[in-house]
Write an enzyme that holds these catalytic residues in place. Structure first.
Site, mmCIF file in Angstrom:
data_model
loop_
_atom_site.group_PDB
_atom_site.id
_atom_site.type_symbol
_atom_site.label_atom_id
_atom_site.label_comp_id
_atom_site.label_asym_id
_atom_site.label_seq_id
_atom_site.Cartn_x
_atom_site.Cartn_y
_atom_site.Cartn_z
ATOM 1 N N ASN A 54 -0.595 12.092 0.734
ATOM 2 C CA ASN A 54 0.212 10.849 0.292
ATOM 3 C C ASN A 54 0.467 11.061 -1.313
ATOM 4 O OD1 ASN A 54 0.226 9.158 2.636
ATOM 5 N ND2 ASN A 54 -2.193 8.766 2.049
ATOM 6 N N LYS A 60 -6.003 -2.278 -1.216
ATOM 7 C CA LYS A 60 -6.952 -1.996 -0.018
ATOM 8 C C LYS A 60 -7.469 -3.548 0.289
ATOM 9 C CE LYS A 60 -7.333 2.069 1.321
ATOM 10 N NZ LYS A 60 -7.942 3.462 1.592
ATOM 11 N N TYR A 75 0.918 -1.159 0.028
ATOM 12 C CA TYR A 75 -0.038 -0.096 0.048
ATOM 13 C C TYR A 75 0.839 1.296 0.079
ATOM 14 C CZ TYR A 75 -4.349 2.283 -0.377
ATOM 15 O OH TYR A 75 -5.229 3.055 -0.740
ATOM 16 N N GLU A 103 -13.680 4.250 -3.144
ATOM 17 C CA GLU A 103 -12.214 4.464 -3.141
ATOM 18 C C GLU A 103 -11.822 5.521 -4.083
ATOM 19 O OE1 GLU A 103 -10.794 2.898 -0.108
ATOM 20 O OE2 GLU A 103 -9.078 4.230 -1.019
ATOM 21 N N ASP A 104 -11.131 6.441 -3.476
ATOM 22 C CA ASP A 104 -10.434 7.218 -4.547
ATOM 23 C C ASP A 104 -11.238 7.697 -5.731
ATOM 24 O OD1 ASP A 104 -8.530 7.378 -2.620
ATOM 25 O OD2 ASP A 104 -7.004 6.073 -4.170
ATOM 26 N N ASP A 113 -13.834 5.411 2.195
ATOM 27 C CA ASP A 113 -12.541 5.346 3.156
ATOM 28 C C ASP A 113 -12.010 6.696 3.220
ATOM 29 O OD1 ASP A 113 -10.916 4.112 5.131
ATOM 30 O OD2 ASP A 113 -9.431 4.113 3.427
ATOM 31 N N ASP A 114 -12.053 7.422 2.235
ATOM 32 C CA ASP A 114 -11.257 8.670 2.003
ATOM 33 C C ASP A 114 -11.737 9.804 2.895
ATOM 34 O OD1 ASP A 114 -9.406 7.570 -0.247
ATOM 35 O OD2 ASP A 114 -11.407 7.749 -1.059
ATOM 36 N N ARG A 118 -9.213 10.284 -8.522
ATOM 37 C CA ARG A 118 -8.280 10.934 -7.396
ATOM 38 C C ARG A 118 -7.439 9.957 -6.472
ATOM 39 N NH1 ARG A 118 -8.403 11.476 -1.632
ATOM 40 N NH2 ARG A 118 -7.476 9.539 -2.477
HETATM 41 P P1 NAD Z 1 -9.040 16.363 -2.312
HETATM 42 O O1 NAD Z 1 -8.898 16.368 -3.784
HETATM 43 O O2 NAD Z 1 -10.921 15.868 -2.088
HETATM 44 O O3 NAD Z 1 -8.927 17.703 -1.615
HETATM 45 C C1 NAD Z 1 -7.693 18.389 -1.835
HETATM 46 C C2 NAD Z 1 -7.931 19.715 -0.923
HETATM 47 O O4 NAD Z 1 -6.667 20.375 -1.180
HETATM 48 C C3 NAD Z 1 -8.883 20.600 -1.871
HETATM 49 O O5 NAD Z 1 -9.655 21.354 -1.098
HETATM 50 C C4 NAD Z 1 -7.992 21.813 -2.554
HETATM 51 O O6 NAD Z 1 -8.692 22.962 -2.774
HETATM 52 C C5 NAD Z 1 -6.831 21.729 -1.522
HETATM 53 N N1 NAD Z 1 -5.634 22.310 -2.252
HETATM 54 C C6 NAD Z 1 -4.998 21.982 -3.408
HETATM 55 N N2 NAD Z 1 -3.998 22.816 -3.410
HETATM 56 C C7 NAD Z 1 -3.928 23.570 -2.536
HETATM 57 C C8 NAD Z 1 -2.846 24.561 -2.060
HETATM 58 N N3 NAD Z 1 -1.875 24.770 -2.847
HETATM 59 N N4 NAD Z 1 -3.206 24.942 -0.728
HETATM 60 C C9 NAD Z 1 -3.983 24.754 -0.122
HETATM 61 N N5 NAD Z 1 -4.950 23.855 -0.223
HETATM 62 C C10 NAD Z 1 -4.980 23.234 -1.663
HETATM 63 O O7 NAD Z 1 -8.418 15.500 -1.712
HETATM 64 P P2 NAD Z 1 -8.561 14.604 -0.281
HETATM 65 O O8 NAD Z 1 -9.077 13.290 -0.513
HETATM 66 O O9 NAD Z 1 -9.227 15.391 0.493
HETATM 67 O O10 NAD Z 1 -6.727 13.989 -0.023
HETATM 68 C C11 NAD Z 1 -5.941 15.035 -0.023
HETATM 69 C C12 NAD Z 1 -4.700 14.478 0.456
HETATM 70 O O11 NAD Z 1 -4.818 13.562 1.504
HETATM 71 C C13 NAD Z 1 -4.122 13.544 -0.444
HETATM 72 O O12 NAD Z 1 -2.929 13.595 -0.651
HETATM 73 C C14 NAD Z 1 -4.270 12.143 0.118
HETATM 74 O O13 NAD Z 1 -3.436 11.456 -0.108
HETATM 75 C C15 NAD Z 1 -4.286 12.427 1.491
HETATM 76 N N6 NAD Z 1 -4.802 11.521 2.533
HETATM 77 C C16 NAD Z 1 -4.289 10.975 3.456
HETATM 78 C C17 NAD Z 1 -4.845 10.281 4.264
HETATM 79 C C18 NAD Z 1 -4.326 9.450 5.541
HETATM 80 O O14 NAD Z 1 -3.102 10.016 5.989
HETATM 81 N N7 NAD Z 1 -4.799 8.723 6.236
HETATM 82 C C19 NAD Z 1 -6.337 9.673 4.048
HETATM 83 C C20 NAD Z 1 -6.880 10.183 2.756
HETATM 84 C C21 NAD Z 1 -6.349 11.157 2.270
#
Ligand code: NAD
Length: 557
Positions: free
Chosen positions: A414, A179, A108, A250-251, A273-274, A161
């Site tokens: 990530n 997953k 993963y 997912e994603d 899950d996200d 995504r």
């Molecule tokens: P998403 O696309 O739904 O949201 C991303 C957000 O970031 C949006 O609101 C966007 O406007 C904002 N953004 C983009 N560029 C930006 C910038 N320069 N400054 C400020 N904000 C900005 O994505 P998501 O599902 O919310 O995932 C976001 C991140 O979180 C990903 O990298 C994902 O891998 C990570 N994530 C981590 C975990 C974990 O650690 N357990 C779980 C889920 C997602």
């Protein structure tokens, strides 16, 4: 002879005749390779198809682990593990279980991100179902092509995504596959029950249209009514083919993710899950972190960088927890401020605010930067979920450390390359005071003679246990209450020894026990809420443990 044990709830029941000869060697669920006994070799027509010496599973493990270690980079290790999984799942899961901390980052995050980027180039053998929008009207027929009859867990993506990597179209299949491997490795869900699915609706990633090795359909993403009708057909077909299945979204891109969750969560047992898993794992880290920071949950103020699925999901669950602590909805929401790509999320922003951000739009003048929002909100915790690397600068972290004796800094984006800051930066810039966690793993950091072991806020702590809990009791649906319970249960699993290392999550090596505790709490919650469709066993935990898949070979004859 039958291929599977009789069903007692969560043990697969194929009722199928055990294949023999080369057919059993190519069935990854049944194959034991060189570990077939002398008697099995005679009875199953295997003489000559295997080298003469019979190996134990321990000896096989020694061989595959040695081969794994010889692979020079993470992607090679991923390919090696995938090939092993497709050949002999028992041995694969035994290897993953025995070396969880080393294997999980390969099957993963972070390696799966790289594997998805190169999924076309490294493609060897299909795993799971690809259903393209060109096959609309035939989804039920395609589901019937899957050989296992009693699917209970489906992880589905449309690839829009993938992690923080964006639209990877059909290459996103690495995610459902990964997953589901974690469901088995971390919560003992039998692989027979697991079905990874990619809904290929096209991709807007133009680079993929030009890639000669791209494995998906070469068209722009379907959207609107066409997309919605395809998803509706898919959900109906799943309900018909696998009425006991739990569907994990997912994603998906965030415009679809929130919509689909809202639309289907009461219609079919499902979760995203996200949004919900991330929320639960992050909240668990915040709750466990209170033992280091010394405050109460109701006093926490969070500032998020990124207002997407992960960020607003975390805020929604925190708000649910704060409501239980007696805060009003308005008070609870006022604890969560968001900065997205356009600055602080405020009520009077020009243009229409996305629905998921509305509850967190502050009555405040627009602020363009994270630094300005930090001064205005003075948070106790900074949560990075923007998918943008290095959003937490030295100045930001140092300011958090000036405002808080133990600032909470979670850089959750990530893969590793997208993290808002590294573990080393967080500790260095806060003079070692940060309570740090990340989405992808970072190695330990030594600073002024002290070693910090950063925790990984990996959803793997949550979703396998939630899924297992929901499946054992055959929950009719998955509620936010279950994710809140899961967060509290996970936080309670963090030991003083973990905290002493600076880690707000348990060691990954304890993951199966953690999953059992979460599954028990979730099933208990389902029973209490009247959502369980199986009678409650006398001892919930013992029942769950008894029904988990253990990667040992069975004697077939
Ligand atoms: P998403 O696309 O739904 O949201 C991303 C957000 O970031 C949006 O609101 C966007 O406007 C904002 N953004 C983009 N560029 C930006 C910038 N320069 N400054 C400020 N904000 C900005 O994505 P998501 O599902 O919310 O995932 C976001 C991140 O979180 C990903 O990298 C994902 O891998 C990570 N994530 C981590 C975990 C974990 O650690 N357990 C779980 C889920 C997602």
């Amino acid at each position: 002879m039958t291929a599977h044990d009789p069903d007692d709830g969560l043990r697969p029941h194929g009722g199928l005749l055990l294949p023999t000869g080369s057919a059993i060697l190519t069935n990854s669920l049944l194959n034991k390779g060189t570990a077939f006994s002398e008697r099995e070799r005679d009875m199953l027509g295997l003489r000559g198809l295997l080298p003469p010496r019979v190996f134990t599973i321990e000896e096989q493990l020694g061989r595959v682990y040695g081969n794994f270690r010889r692979k020079s980079d993470a992607l090679e290790k991923y390919i090696f593990l995938t090939t092993l999984q497709n050949r002999n799942e028992t041995l694969f899961y035994r290897l993953v279980e025995e070396h969880a901390e080393e294997m999980i980052p390969i099957i993963y995050t972070p390696t799966v991100g790289q594997a998805c980027l190169e999924y076309g180039a490294i493609f060897r053998r299909s795993r799971g179902l690809f259903i393209s929008i060109r096959e609309r009207g035939r989804v039920a027929e395609i589901l019937r092509h899957w050989p296992d009859l009693d699917v209970r867990m489906i992880v589905v993506t449309d690839g829009e995504r993938i992690l923080g990597l964006g639209d990877l179209g059909a290459l996103g299949m690495g995610i459902p596959v990964g997953k589901l491997s974690l469901y088995t490795a971390c919560a003992g869900l039998h692989p027979y029950y697991c079905l990874p699915i990619t809904l290929d609706v096209g991709t807007d990633n133009t680079k993929l249209h030009e890639d000669p090795l791209y494995i998906g359909i070469n068209q722009k993403r379907a959207r609107g009514a066409e997309y919605d009708a395809f998803i509706a057909e898919f959900v109906a077909a799943v309900q018909q083919a696998y009425p006991k299945a739990l569907l994990q979204w997912e994603d998906f891109g965030n415009t679809n993710a929130f919509r689909l969750l809202r639309q289907y969560r009461d219609q079919i047992c499902s979760f995203n899950d996200d949004i919900q898993g991330t929320a639960s794992v992050a909240l668990a880290g915040i709750i466990a972190g209170l033992r280091l920071t010394g405050g109460h949950l109701r006093d926490q103020k969070l500032l998020f960088l990124g207002a997407g699925e992960a960020g607003t999901g975390i805020a929604d669950l925190l708000v649910s927890a704060l409501l239980q602590e007696g805060l009003s909805l308005a008070e609870a929401r006022s604890r969560c401020w968001f900065v997205d790509s356009q600055g602080l999320v405020v009520r009077h922003r020009p243009g229409r605010l996305a629905e998921h951000k509305e509850p967190y739009a502050q009555d405040h003048l627009p602020l363009a930067t994270l630094a300005e929002a930090l001064e205005a909100h003075r948070p106790t915790a900074l949560i990075g979920v923007s998918g943008q690397a290095q959003g937490f600068t030295r100045e930001i972290v140092a300011r958090m450390a000036a405002l808080n004796p133990r600032p909470v800094i979670f850089a959750l984006s990530n893969p590793t390359s997208k993290a808002e800051c590294t573990a080393e930066q967080a500790y260095q810039w806060s003079d070692g005071r940060a309570v740090f966690a990340s989405g992808s793993p970072f190695p330990p950091v030594t600073l002024a003679g002290r070693t910090y072991v950063p925790g990984q806020g990996n959803n793997v702590y949550i979703f396998p246990g939630v899924g297992l809990g929901a499946l054992v009791c055959e929950a009719a649906k998955i509620t936010d209450g279950m994710f809140l319970t899961a967060a509290r249960t996970l936080a309670a699993q963090v030991g003083d020894d973990d905290l002493a290392l600076g880690r707000v999550y348990p060691a990954l090596s304890k993951i199966r026990d953690v999953s059992v505790q979460i599954a028990t709490a979730v099933a208990d919650e389902a029973h209490r809420a009247g959502l369980a469709r199986r009678p409650r066993p006398t001892d919930l935990e013992a029942d769950i443990r008894a029904r988990m898949f253990v990667p040992n070979y069975r004697e077939y004859v």
